[in-house]
Enzyme design. Structure first.
Site: not given
Length: 320
Positions: A231, A260, A279
């Site tokens: 993360r 993000e 991601h």
């Protein structure tokens, strides 16, 4: 008497829905990603598979029948865990589904940085024939796997094919296959100076928040590469950027970020020693199949017996 009900907030192939219905033939099975499919059923659902923020309005009320939430993701840090705990709703995650695709991404990033594949791809776009001072090998190097869960174990297994020395860090310090030396979380400073590659596979919790900053990057070798597929909040991003700019570490492969999508203003985009993926390290053609067959259905069978689903049961105190 109304039927027991499960709501699945995903678009599943008919074969997977059929398998779920065969497991709970007396239940109503509502499946679909569009909220219009499940909205009127959410408050009556005893089980929900796949969390959506909008579900809080239906499932965290006094009228809700929800007993168990099966997430469709490995991470649970975006869930309202305190509210779920206060209502005694069991939560199970999709941890383990990502072990193959994420470990593949980890090695794609490691190999890309080591063998300068990202540099050659850029050169190809400009038809530039340049050696780019390529010299490094991955074989027989030392990798530090920070977080030895399903993903960490698969990463360690692959590392052995390259003859690597594997150092692991996990909260319990319990040994694991393919890990040569295991350390506890408070021994991180003993691990970092030994590693040629530092791979973060941790969940985001209060304990792991901003675990990596200037101090940790300074402890690493100047020739080491940093890989983060856990993360973004685990890393103090500004301090990572400084470490990359100043040559404190050699480079980074990053799939996750503090914010993000990553801002177009971020210096990370332009760095020659950084590979960015959006991601996507957990993306796989087999995602739904693994969640349904390896986690949801076995957990449903346990739940039908009156027991608490045990596969990936979230520990509210630990946050994962």
């Amino acid at each position: 008497m109304s039927k027991r009900k499960i709501v699945i907030t995903q678009n599943l192939k008919p074969e997977y829905i059929a398998k779920i219905k065969n497991t709970i033939p007396e239940w109503d099975v509502i499946a679909g990603k569009d909220p219009s499919v499940w909205q009127e059923h959410a408050k009556d659902a005893e089980v929900i598979a796949g969390w959506r923020k909008e579900l809080a309005d239906y499932c965290l009320t006094s009228e809700s029948k929800l007993q168990w939430l099966q997430t469709w993701s490995a991470g649970v840090d975006s869930l309202p865990l305190e509210k779920l705990q206060s209502k005694h709703i069991n939560v199970t995650s999709a941890n383990g589904v990502h072990a193959y695709p994420i470990s593949e991404t980890i090695f794609a990033l490691m190999l890309g940085l080591t063998r300068k594949i990202h540099t050659y791809v850029k050169n190809q776009q400009t038809k530039t024939w340049d050696h780019a001072h390529l010299s490094l090998e991955i074989h027989e190097k030392t990798i530090g796997v920070i977080g030895v869960g399903e993903i960490g174990r698969e990463t360690a297994k692959i590392a052995k094919a390259f003859g690597m020395t594997v150092l692991g860090v996990r909260h319990s310090g319990k040994p694991a296959d393919f890990v040569d030396e295991m350390y506890t979380s408070d021994q991180l400073d003993q691990v970092l100076p030994k590693c040629d590659y530092v791979v973060v596979t941790l969940p985001h919790t209060q304990e792991t928040h901003h675990l990596f900053g200037e101090q940790q990057f300074t402890q690493m070798k100047r020739s080491a590469f940093f890989i983060n597929i856990g993360r973004g909040e685990i890393v103090i991003e500004e301090e990572l950027i400084s470490a990359l700019q100043e040559g404190t570490i050699a480079g980074a492969g990053l799939d996750v970020f503090e914010t993000e999508p990553l801002s177009t203003e971020s210096p990370l985009w332009e760095m020659e020693n950084v590979i960015i993926t959006p991601h996507t390290s957990g993306a796989t053609e087999h995602y739904n199949k693994r969640v349904v067959e390896n986690i949801l259905i076995p957990n449903l069978k346990t739940y039908l017996t009156g027991q608490t689903p045990s596969i990936n049961l979230v520990n509210f105190r630990k946050g994962y």
